[in-house]
Design an enzyme around this catalytic site. Structure first.
Site, short mmCIF file in Angstrom:
data_model
loop_
_atom_site.label_atom_id
_atom_site.label_comp_id
_atom_site.label_asym_id
_atom_site.label_seq_id
_atom_site.Cartn_x
_atom_site.Cartn_y
_atom_site.Cartn_z
N LYS A 167 30.44 -9.80 35.75
CA LYS A 167 30.39 -9.75 34.30
C LYS A 167 28.97 -9.38 33.86
O LYS A 167 28.07 -9.51 34.66
CB LYS A 167 30.82 -11.09 33.70
N HIS A 197 33.60 -16.24 37.99
CA HIS A 197 33.41 -17.18 39.10
C HIS A 197 34.05 -18.54 38.85
O HIS A 197 34.29 -19.30 39.79
CB HIS A 197 31.92 -17.29 39.49
N GLU A 235 25.51 -27.25 29.20
CA GLU A 235 24.44 -26.98 30.16
C GLU A 235 23.14 -27.55 29.62
O GLU A 235 22.90 -27.48 28.41
CB GLU A 235 24.28 -25.48 30.36
N HIS A 259 34.88 -17.63 31.05
CA HIS A 259 35.18 -18.90 31.73
C HIS A 259 36.09 -19.81 30.90
O HIS A 259 37.06 -20.36 31.42
CB HIS A 259 33.87 -19.65 32.04
C1 BG6 Z 1 27.46 -17.61 33.88
C2 BG6 Z 1 26.71 -17.50 32.59
O1 BG6 Z 1 28.60 -16.78 33.88
O2 BG6 Z 1 27.87 -18.95 34.07
C3 BG6 Z 1 25.51 -18.45 32.57
O3 BG6 Z 1 26.27 -16.17 32.44
C4 BG6 Z 1 25.95 -19.84 32.88
O4 BG6 Z 1 24.85 -18.40 31.32
C5 BG6 Z 1 26.79 -19.88 34.15
O5 BG6 Z 1 24.78 -20.63 33.06
C6 BG6 Z 1 27.40 -21.22 34.37
O6 BG6 Z 1 27.99 -21.27 35.64
P1 BG6 Z 1 28.16 -22.65 36.39
O7 BG6 Z 1 28.95 -22.32 37.60
O8 BG6 Z 1 26.79 -23.17 36.68
O9 BG6 Z 1 28.88 -23.54 35.41
#
Ligand code: BG6
Length: 510
Positions: A167, A197, A235, A259
């Site tokens: 992405k 992911h 986050e 996501h």
């Molecule tokens: C990414 C975003 O796709 O996912 C980021 O671009 C984000 O901004 C991240 O921090 C979060 O992934 P995870 O697996 O840490 O929740």
């Protein structure tokens, strides 16, 4: 240590001999995620015999210099400690090629390297290209791969070459469609693996198993029993070294479009025809995306709250405000927090609000989905100083702890009839005794095997953009609803709480 993939089909279905070519090999993703995932797969013996990976980037490096730079990343970012011995063995399959995405002759050199390695090792490889570069290189790379003869036709379902795309997949529906037609000039749809992911995370995959492998939940999984749903992706980090990218996108494009909407659709889909072909699940997901009600400009003002963080404290450490981050435009109006209310317009879900809250610089990192069931009637408990019975809440914890819990009402010990809420918990670590593999391990392995189930299909991406288009339009218009602010280290602006109060709800305390 028990292996997470030890049972079932994954053990027996090793991928065919694969040469993985990573474009953007000097970038963060390669260092933090891709190579640590590969070496963990190697340690668990999931990689096919003869597997090779070629890192590709502009700068000129020797194979050894490249290997050494990756080793630093592995030491820092691998989920398990990798011994130097395991690394050295893996590093023999790692190579480097300097390449300018716009120069056809560099792709010819890449082809030569692939052919030479194939001959030396006596392997006939499937080629898997990973686009971990800035999006404006996706088009030139896929074009030049074809020109250099590095793209084979998919023959009778057997895939000889395929493309993994990171992405962001576009910026809106038009740019996603444009990018897609650019890729489709060189690759067929079944050769393109679009990464989200989150779909590789164990707990996200578990949504389907949990819903469809248990007889007790599916009968309750509808508007008759479910009151509302909450999805939170919080986050504590800010924009790190991606300020420029983030500032052009904002949290809605960065996390909701992909996501959150993927988790939401898995949560709301009808039972798919089968779990073993990629399209059955994806067909159902796209229906959910299509059924989420599109907002009018007035509804955007009512059902969304966007905000930006100002300076504050995260776990006692002072942090800057968004506008002070280097790389962020001076008067940027990009949102770092968003709260939204969606509704899926079908028989199963009509009338059930689905609340989403996503933000950077919140007090901690936590991703959770909570399903709130309707309350039991109070009649039996009247006159016992009980004003209301707490709702049963089913919570799917995606991270940092992975598990599922169900809150139920119980009688605490003692002579009086009282009701107290207690949790029934399932925790991955306790139940399975292993830490889950990283999402990228599963996704890389699936792409090598040619299994696209956990990758996003083009129509899902376009539908997700289409759903969010009215939001961007309203936010970018002259009559844009206010952009609020929140202190870094808080749970977002007060207006996000007000959004839920309208229907008598409150955000779950995380
Ligand atoms: C990414 C975003 O796709 O996912 C980021 O671009 C984000 O901004 C991240 O921090 C979060 O992934 P995870 O697996 O840490 O929740």
């Amino acid at each position: 240590m028990v292996n997470p993939f030890a049972e079932g089909e994954n053990r027996t279905l090793k991928p065919p001999a694969t040469a993985l070519v990573i474009f953007g090999a000097s970038g963060d993703l390669t260092n933090r995620k891709l190579v640590p995932a590969l070496v963990n797969l190697a340690q668990d013996e999931y990689l096919p015999p003869g597997f090779i990976v070629i890192g590709v980037a502009r700068r000129s490096l020797t194979h050894d210099q490249f290997r050494e730079s990756l080793w630093e990343g592995v030491k820092k970012f691998s989920r398990r400690t990798i011994s130097r011995e395991v690394w050295d063995r893996f590093a023999q399959s790692v190579f480097y090629q300097s390449l300018d995405a716009g120069r056809e002759e560099d792709f010819v050199a890449l082809r030569r390297l692939l052919e030479e390695l194939g001959q030396q090792r006596g392997d006939h490889y499937n080629y898997l290209y990973y686009l971990a570069t800035a999006p404006h290189f996706f088009g030139p790379i896929s074009h030049n791969l074809r020109v250099a003869g590095l793209v084979a036709e998919p023959v009778g379902g057997i895939r000889a070459t395929s493309l993994i795309v990171e992405k962001p997949f576009g910026h809106d529906q038009d740019s996603a469609a444009e990018l897609n037609s650019l890729l489709r000039e060189s690759f067929a749809e079944e050769q393109i693996y679009r990464i989200d992911h989150y779909l590789g995370k164990e707990t996200v995959q578990n949504i389907l198993v949990f819903r469809f492998a248990n007889g007790i939940f599916e009968p309750l999984w509808n508007s008759r029993y479910i009151d509302h749903i909450e999805i939170s992706v919080c986050e504590d980090i800010g924009v790190l070294n991606r300020a420029e990218y983030f500032d052009q996108n904002g949290i809605t494009r960065d996390i909701v479009q992909n996501h959150v909407l993927q988790m939401l659709s898995l949560l709301c889909i009808e039972p798919p025809i089968s779990l073993s072909d990629a399209d059955s699940i994806r067909n159902e997901k796209v229906k959910v995306l299509r059924l989420i009600r599109r907002m009018t400009p007035d509804e955007v003002a009512l059902n969304t709250v966007r905000a930006q963080y100002t300076r504050g404290f995260i776990q006692g450490t002072a942090v800057s405000g968004y506008l002070e981050e280097s790389g962020v435009a001076h008067h940027s109006t990009t949102e770092t927090f968003v709260a939204l209310q969606f509704e899926v317009d079908n028989w199963r879900w009509a009338g059930v609000p689905i609340y989403v809250r996503v933000g950077k610089r919140l007090p901690k990192r936590i991703t959770e989905i909570s399903v709130f069931f309707k309350e039991a009637p109070l009649s039996l408990f009247k006159g016992r100083q009980i004003d209301e019975l707490p709702q049963n809440v089913l919570t799917i914890q995606v991270q940092p702890t992975e598990g599922i819990s169900l809150s139920v009402n119980s009688k605490p010990p003692g002579p009086r009839m009282r009701v107290r809420r207690v949790e029934m918990d399932f925790n991955y670590d306790h139940s399975f005794g292993v830490a889950s593999p990283e999402a990228y391990e599963r996704l890389l392995l699936d792409a090598m095997k040619g299994d696209a189930t956990l990758f996003t299909r083009n129509d899902e991406i376009e539908e997700a953009w289409n759903l969010l288009a009215p939001l961007f339009e309203a936010w970018e218009s002259d009559r844009a609803p206010q952009l609020y602010s929140y202190e870094a280290g808080s749970w977002g602006p007060a207006e996000a709480a007000a959004l839920l109060r309208k229907r008598g709800h409150t955000w779950r305390r995380l």
